[in-house]
Design an enzyme around this catalytic site. Structure first.
Site, PDB file in Angstrom:
ATOM      1  N   LYS A 181     -14.193  -4.523  -3.504  1.00  0.00           N
ATOM      2  CA  LYS A 181     -14.484  -5.596  -2.550  1.00  0.00           C
ATOM      3  C   LYS A 181     -13.372  -5.664  -1.512  1.00  0.00           C
ATOM      4  O   LYS A 181     -12.269  -6.125  -1.796  1.00  0.00           O
ATOM      5  CB  LYS A 181     -14.594  -6.962  -3.237  1.00  0.00           C
ATOM      6  CG  LYS A 181     -15.113  -8.053  -2.269  1.00  0.00           C
ATOM      7  CD  LYS A 181     -14.639  -9.428  -2.634  1.00  0.00           C
ATOM      8  CE  LYS A 181     -13.220  -9.693  -2.251  1.00  0.00           C
ATOM      9  NZ  LYS A 181     -13.002  -9.697  -0.755  1.00  0.00           N
ATOM     10  N   GLY A 235      -3.173  -9.653  -3.103  1.00  0.00           N
ATOM     11  CA  GLY A 235      -3.470 -10.874  -2.373  1.00  0.00           C
ATOM     12  C   GLY A 235      -2.545 -11.996  -2.795  1.00  0.00           C
ATOM     13  O   GLY A 235      -1.419 -11.756  -3.240  1.00  0.00           O
ATOM     14  N   GLU A 257      -0.618  -7.254  -7.225  1.00  0.00           N
ATOM     15  CA  GLU A 257       0.408  -7.207  -6.178  1.00  0.00           C
ATOM     16  C   GLU A 257       0.207  -8.475  -5.368  1.00  0.00           C
ATOM     17  O   GLU A 257      -0.717  -8.591  -4.580  1.00  0.00           O
ATOM     18  CB  GLU A 257       0.242  -5.943  -5.333  1.00  0.00           C
ATOM     19  CG  GLU A 257       1.490  -5.590  -4.547  1.00  0.00           C
ATOM     20  CD  GLU A 257       1.499  -6.244  -3.173  1.00  0.00           C
ATOM     21  OE1 GLU A 257       2.180  -7.285  -3.029  1.00  0.00           O
ATOM     22  OE2 GLU A 257       0.831  -5.732  -2.271  1.00  0.00           O
ATOM     23  N   CYS A 291       3.313  -8.442   2.889  1.00  0.00           N
ATOM     24  CA  CYS A 291       3.947  -9.049   1.714  1.00  0.00           C
ATOM     25  C   CYS A 291       5.396  -8.608   1.577  1.00  0.00           C
ATOM     26  O   CYS A 291       6.203  -9.312   0.960  1.00  0.00           O
ATOM     27  CB  CYS A 291       3.161  -8.715   0.455  1.00  0.00           C
ATOM     28  SG  CYS A 291       2.909  -6.950   0.203  1.00  0.00           S
ATOM     29  N   GLU A 388       5.883 -18.392   2.168  1.00  0.00           N
ATOM     30  CA  GLU A 388       5.705 -17.104   2.840  1.00  0.00           C
ATOM     31  C   GLU A 388       5.184 -17.354   4.256  1.00  0.00           C
ATOM     32  O   GLU A 388       4.150 -17.999   4.444  1.00  0.00           O
ATOM     33  CB  GLU A 388       4.730 -16.240   2.048  1.00  0.00           C
ATOM     34  CG  GLU A 388       4.675 -14.804   2.482  1.00  0.00           C
ATOM     35  CD  GLU A 388       3.831 -13.951   1.549  1.00  0.00           C
ATOM     36  OE1 GLU A 388       3.983 -12.718   1.567  1.00  0.00           O
ATOM     37  OE2 GLU A 388       3.010 -14.516   0.794  1.00  0.00           O
TER      38      GLU A 388
END
Length: 484
Positions: A181, A235, A257, A291, A388
């Site tokens: 996906k 994600g 991750e 990230c 973040e």
């Protein structure tokens, strides 16, 4: 002159059991160009019925695919590598149109993704085992590695080609079938990659793709199917935790991750010019939507003024614009929600005492653009020192001692990457050992490499992608005892 992008030449359907097809309900969802706010395509909007058909196809194909030889898998991956390289400009144009990154950077991502395909084409034929006599001498111990089985792969929007290849390539190399996906914001690059695997000769049912605007309805179907044996997700930490809870019900192998919150540390003895170069790389790759992006800049008080001034100058000189236009160095953020979040974080920091050296103002539309921004004197209490950023904003804070900056850098639930600039080997070794992260860049602002294990610790994730260990995530160890 703009890059060539022809949406009519793209597949926008689901890909299940080797065939392109519409969603079972006939629904579609729009894909937008974040630089212009124009809808560039409508993509099949899959649901639970489509998801069920995809995982069932993967389940049926698993046994035969697992029996394929390592050389067959390696050759398919290498053909896919060659096709990705041959289609670099086309793939880059698709990526720029749906995600916004400048063409030069999109081409760099294509090269990185191709590198993943080449790397795992080589690893496919190197899966080893062990053979030894037991310590008592009565048994021969045979250790082999086998494909784990059908895998659920879920990728983010920010690196649609790189994330796809980083998950699909090791699964193919190991002999696993997949349901995939891609992100709803950037599905077109992923669908183009799937078509390349089809052209490279990947058998029907091995890779099945369901695009959807309702991620949970599709992924929940796969996670509860009883067919899938592994989930690999990139994600947010929040979604990763939810998937881990679902994985527990069927005791599925999990690779996660998740969020990053990287510190960028400039010590008193650092080469400031090199540190600024590294800061530009670590902060501005993908407009900061990475990230691994440097989130907090900790600079020793003795060099903070020089570093901040030179860094802000470099940031202010970057050319912001539509990524398809020549000369553009910084494209738009991916959506309005991202733009609102970034500006809110900057406003909060300024309210709490930070000063803006460059940037910090919202431009007029269209497009979700935000200027490269450098903030100094950022207090620890500012939200962007604890969240973040995922945008082109650098927050600079000074420190006075190594112990202090290590404490500040490690004072977070995340631990993906960290960057350190120093000319002292002993100091570099200390920071490499004591930073609570999965990856450390010493005098470099780039840590991603197909040959290196990518991943974090703490709430930044589980497992590793890439490197020699990347294929291990898709293999089970089997021990056979033979009486002698």
């Amino acid at each position: 002159m703009t890059a060539s992008f022809d949406p009519t030449a793209l597949h926008t359907e689901l890909f299940i059991n080797g065939a392109w097809r519409a969603a079972s309900r006939g629904a579609t969802f729009p894909v937008e160009n974040p630089a212009t706010n124009e809808v560039i395509a409508h993509v099949a909007d899959g649901g639970p019925d489509d998801a069920a058909q995809a995982i069932e196809a993967a389940g049926r194909a698993q046994a035969e695919w697992a029996e394929s030889t390592p050389r067959i898998r390696a050759d398919i991956l290498y053909r896919a590598y060659e096709l990705v390289v041959a289609n670099t400009d086309r793939l880059a144009a698709i990526m720029t149109a749906e995600m916004g990154k400048p063409l030069a950077e999109a081409r760099g991502e294509v090269a990185y993704g191709a590198g993943m395909l080449r790397w795992f084409s080589e690893e496919a034929v190197r899966v080893g085992g062990d053979d030894a006599v037991s310590d008592y001498g009565s048994t021969r111990v045979i250790v082999t590695r086998e494909p784990i089985g059908p895998c659920v792969l879920v990728t983010p929007w920010n690196f649609p080609l790189a994330m796809g290849t980083r998950k699909i390539a090791p699964a193919v190399a190991a002999g696993c079938t997949m349901v995939f996906k891609p992100a709803a914001l950037t599905p077109l690059t992923s669908l183009a990659l799937v078509d390349i695997f089809r052209e490279a000769g990947l058998p029907d049912g091995v890779l099945n793709v369901v695009t959807t605007s309702r991620a949970s309805s599709v992924v929940d179907t796969w996670m509860s199917s009883g067919i899938a044996r592994k989930v690999s997700f990139t994600g947010s930490t929040e979604v990763g935790k939810a998937l881990l809870r679902q994985a527990a019900d069927n005791v599925m192998r999990s690779s996660m991750e998740l969020g990053g919150y990287a510190p960028f540390i400039v010590l008193a003895d650092a080469d400031i010019e090199k540190a600024v170069d590294g800061a530009m790389t670590a902060k501005m790759r993908n407009m900061g939507e990475a990230c691994t992006a440097a989130n907090r800049f900790f600079v020793h008080r003795s060099v903070a003024g020089e570093f901040s001034e030179k860094f802000a100058k470099r940031m202010s000189e970057l050319q912001v614009g539509n990524g398809s236009h020549p000369g553009t160095e910084v494209g738009p953020l991916v959506e309005q929600k991202s733009l609102d979040k970034v500006h809110a974080l900057v406003s909060d920091a300024v309210t709490k005492g930070a000063s803006i050296l460059t940037g910090g103002t919202l431009p007029d539309g269209p497009g979700y653009f935000y200027p490269p921004t450098v903030l100094v004197d950022v207090p620890i209490g500012a939200k962007l020192m604890h969240e973040e950023i995922f945008g082109p904003v650098a927050a600079v804070t000074v420190f006075d001692s190594e112990d202090e900056v290590l404490r500040l850098a490690n004072d977070t639930e995340w631990g993906l990457a960290g960057y350190v600039y120093t000319q002292a080997l002993k100091t570099a070794q200390r920071f490499s050992e004591e930073l609570e992260v999965g990856m450390v860049g010493i005098n470099t602002g780039l840590v991603s490499n197909p040959a290196a294990p990518f991943g974090g610790i703490k709430q930044s994730g589980l497992g590793r992608e890439g490197g020699k260990v990347g294929i291990e995530e898709f293999l089970e160890i089997k021990y056979t005892a033979i009486a002698v």
